[in-house]
Design a protein around this motif. Sequence first.
Motif, PDB file in Angstrom:
ATOM      1  N   SER A   1      -7.958   5.795  -1.082  1.00  0.00           N
ATOM      2  CA  SER A   1      -6.723   4.795  -1.031  1.00  0.00           C
ATOM      3  C   SER A   1      -7.033   4.074  -1.905  1.00  0.00           C
ATOM      4  O   SER A   1      -8.597   3.492  -2.091  1.00  0.00           O
TER       5      SER A   1
ATOM      6  N   ASP B   1       9.730   2.116  -3.210  1.00  0.00           N
ATOM      7  CA  ASP B   1       9.116   3.340  -1.835  1.00  0.00           C
ATOM      8  C   ASP B   1      10.775   2.889  -1.937  1.00  0.00           C
ATOM      9  O   ASP B   1      10.946   4.181  -1.068  1.00  0.00           O
TER      10      ASP B   1
ATOM     11  N   LYS C   1       8.048   6.640  -4.613  1.00  0.00           N
ATOM     12  CA  LYS C   1       7.500   6.897  -5.183  1.00  0.00           C
ATOM     13  C   LYS C   1       6.099   5.847  -4.685  1.00  0.00           C
ATOM     14  O   LYS C   1       5.000   5.805  -5.216  1.00  0.00           O
TER      15      LYS C   1
ATOM     16  N   ASP D   1       4.943   5.184  -1.141  1.00  0.00           N
ATOM     17  CA  ASP D   1       3.894   6.349  -0.957  1.00  0.00           C
ATOM     18  C   ASP D   1       2.648   7.685  -1.973  1.00  0.00           C
ATOM     19  O   ASP D   1       1.266   6.910  -1.880  1.00  0.00           O
ATOM     20  N   PRO D   2       2.805   8.132  -2.349  1.00  0.00           N
ATOM     21  CA  PRO D   2       2.109   8.662  -3.340  1.00  0.00           C
ATOM     22  C   PRO D   2       0.783   7.385  -4.246  1.00  0.00           C
ATOM     23  O   PRO D   2      -0.205   7.268  -4.227  1.00  0.00           O
ATOM     24  N   LEU D   3       1.443   6.315  -5.005  1.00  0.00           N
ATOM     25  CA  LEU D   3       0.811   5.036  -5.590  1.00  0.00           C
ATOM     26  C   LEU D   3      -0.392   5.193  -4.609  1.00  0.00           C
ATOM     27  O   LEU D   3      -1.519   4.995  -4.698  1.00  0.00           O
TER      28      LEU D   3
ATOM     29  N   ALA E   1      -1.490   6.223  -1.498  1.00  0.00           N
ATOM     30  CA  ALA E   1      -2.457   7.656  -1.850  1.00  0.00           C
ATOM     31  C   ALA E   1      -3.204   7.637  -2.886  1.00  0.00           C
ATOM     32  O   ALA E   1      -4.050   8.546  -2.735  1.00  0.00           O
TER      33      ALA E   1
ATOM     34  N   GLY F   1      -2.315   8.443  -5.894  1.00  0.00           N
ATOM     35  CA  GLY F   1      -2.188   9.520  -6.579  1.00  0.00           C
ATOM     36  C   GLY F   1      -0.785   8.950  -8.281  1.00  0.00           C
ATOM     37  O   GLY F   1      -0.926   8.216  -7.879  1.00  0.00           O
TER      38      GLY F   1
END
Length: 88
Positions: free
Chosen positions: A3, A76, A80, A82-84, A86, A88
């Motif tokens: 992360s 949020d 977008k 959560d992927p950031l 993580a 991604g």
Amino acid sequence: MASPEVVIYTKFGCGFCFRAKRLLDHKGVEYTEHDITMGGPKRDEMLARAPMARTVPQIFIGETYVGGSDDLHALDAAGKLDPLLAGG
């Protein structure tokens, strides 16, 4: 993939800072908080990373400049964030 580091620049008593940290806490995100209430080198660091920043919080996820609390919440809401977080 690890992360990305989350960094948030804040000031004492800032409601927007509280709101941003509450969202990150709710998501279980570890972050580094720099209180720039009294200025100093961390304020200079923030301005070097975001030269146009004049308010707090200023939030960075990895090398991505997010902006302030409203920007964080908009990411949020758009799905977008959560992927950031993580990586991604």
